[in-house]
Design a protein around this motif. Structure first.
Motif, short mmCIF file in Angstrom:
data_model
loop_
_atom_site.label_atom_id
_atom_site.label_comp_id
_atom_site.label_asym_id
_atom_site.label_seq_id
_atom_site.Cartn_x
_atom_site.Cartn_y
_atom_site.Cartn_z
N SER A 99 -8.83 25.44 29.71
CA SER A 99 -8.34 26.61 28.83
C SER A 99 -8.94 27.56 28.75
CB SER A 99 -6.98 26.14 28.02
OG SER A 99 -6.13 25.16 28.33
N GLY A 100 -9.81 27.18 27.72
CA GLY A 100 -10.92 28.02 27.41
C GLY A 100 -12.26 27.49 27.11
N SER A 159 -10.11 26.55 35.53
CA SER A 159 -10.13 27.36 34.28
C SER A 159 -9.71 28.21 34.00
CB SER A 159 -12.33 27.13 34.24
OG SER A 159 -11.99 27.71 33.07
N ASP A 160 -9.88 28.65 33.17
CA ASP A 160 -8.86 30.19 32.44
C ASP A 160 -10.12 31.14 32.27
OD1 ASP A 160 -6.49 29.60 32.41
OD2 ASP A 160 -6.15 29.51 30.18
N VAL A 161 -11.17 30.95 31.91
CA VAL A 161 -12.53 31.49 31.59
C VAL A 161 -13.77 31.45 32.86
CG1 VAL A 161 -12.12 31.71 29.27
CG2 VAL A 161 -13.54 30.23 29.77
N THR A 162 -14.19 32.06 32.80
CA THR A 162 -15.70 31.97 34.09
C THR A 162 -16.80 30.70 32.93
OG1 THR A 162 -15.25 33.24 35.16
CG2 THR A 162 -17.72 32.57 35.21
N GLN A 242 -15.67 30.41 38.70
CA GLN A 242 -14.87 31.19 37.78
C GLN A 242 -13.37 31.22 37.38
OE1 GLN A 242 -17.07 34.01 38.47
NE2 GLN A 242 -18.34 33.71 39.93
N ALA A 243 -13.27 32.29 36.31
CA ALA A 243 -11.72 32.27 35.71
C ALA A 243 -10.66 31.99 36.47
CB ALA A 243 -11.83 33.50 34.50
N GLY A 244 -9.57 30.95 36.78
CA GLY A 244 -8.96 31.72 37.61
C GLY A 244 -8.89 30.53 39.29
N GLN A 245 -9.97 30.69 39.41
CA GLN A 245 -10.24 30.26 40.76
C GLN A 245 -9.88 28.61 41.14
OE1 GLN A 245 -11.26 31.27 44.45
NE2 GLN A 245 -10.74 29.03 44.46
#
Length: 307
Positions: A99-100, A159-162, A242-245
């Motif tokens: 999440s973060g 992951s929501d963040v990189t 990477q975020a969202g991948q």
């Protein structure tokens, strides 16, 4: 047990289970588990469907070929659906949404029981990622050491963040003694998008299917971005998420007998950091210059993928 009866039993077990956040964590991960279980520990687990193609009234994973029959519910996802809208035919054991910044997670039977009251089948073979190159009689095989689809566990991480993600693995010595301690891990960008027939028999990580191969299980959509054959509770494998991948993780035991020997439960511990760990594992450099753009991504979250 028929397909319908099995589905009702599993749905009853996990019905109404809310997604659980780790107590005291500002940004808690979500772990998700396939509810498929096997009767023989050496059999392939992680089938997302079961079907009764031979008409005996008993649905199995192999009969589904990964793309037909009853879709099995998951523990930890919204509506018990497949994680991240997964549509591939290859087997899939677990998934994690980070999440973060600095989030952590654990994949294990104990985690699935604590969160969802369901003891997920989280095990792999001591030679699933790569065996010893010996047959059942201890004689060298013609092809030498190789990995096997049968007992390789497959999971998804997003992951929501990189951030840098580190994976550590521990065999729990619950099913086998002596057991193995060394794991192999391969990370792919993307997840399986092949909806054709899936066969769980076959080898990989050998001369004909090298360690760097994309889509080694006849999948589509997987780009190999790195691997290590030396992962345990201390030596981790690190990659930049990477975020969202979505990333697909293949894992199994290394150099411990054959694919169907030494089957044991395992625990995966996942830790994250915005800066690369020091010293950085050599395998992580396979991910190129992505770190150069890390600071630009770290403060920008993408919309969270639906679990």
């Amino acid at each position: 047990m028929t397909n319908t009866t099995l589905a009702k039993a599993i749905s009853t077990l996990i019905a109404g289970t809310a997604l659980v956040c780790t107590s005291g964590s500002a940004a808690a991960s979500t772990t998700m588990y396939n509810t498929f279980t096997t009767t023989a520990k050496s059999a392939t687990d992680g089938w997302t469907r079961i079907a009764d193609s031979n008409g005996d009234g008993y649905g199995t994973g192999p009969e589904s070929k990964g793309n037909s029959g009853l879709i099995l519910p998951w523990a930890g996802t919204t509506g018990n659906k497949l994680p991240f809208d997964y549509t591939g035919s290859s087997h899939l054991n677990w998934a994690v949404q980070l999440s973060g910044e600095g989030d952590t997670a654990q994949i294990s039977g104990a985690d699935s029981m604590a969160r969802y009251g369901f003891d997920a089948e989280i095990d792999t073979g001591g030679g699933a990622w790569r065996d010893t190159g010996l047959d059942g009689n201890g004689n060298p095989t013609a092809t030498g050491p190789t990995g096997w689809k049968h007992q390789t566990d497959i999971g998804l991480i997003s992951s929501d963040v990189t951030q840098w993600v580190t994976i550590n693995l521990t065999a729990l010595s619950q099913l086998q003694s002596p057991t193995y301690s060394q794991f192999g891990v391969t990370v792919f960008e993307g997840m399986d998008t092949n909806t054709g027939d899936y066969v769980h028999h076959g080898s990989w990580n050998n001369a004909s299917k090298p360690y760097t191969l994309d889509n080694p299980f006849g999948t589509t959509g997987l780009t190999n971005i790195g691997y290590s054959d030396n992962v345990d509770a201390v030596a981790g494998f690190t990659f930049l998420a990477q975020a969202g991948q979505i990333y697909t993780i293949y894992l199994g035991g290394v150099d411990f007998s054959r694919w169907n020997a030494g089957v044991d439960n395992y625990r995966m511990d996942i830790t994250t950091a915005l800066t690369a760990p020091v010293p950085l594992p050599a395998a992580a450099w396979l991910f190129g210059s992505a770190f150069a753009g890390l600071l630009g991504f770290s403060g920008r979250k993408k919309a969270r993928l639906s679990a």
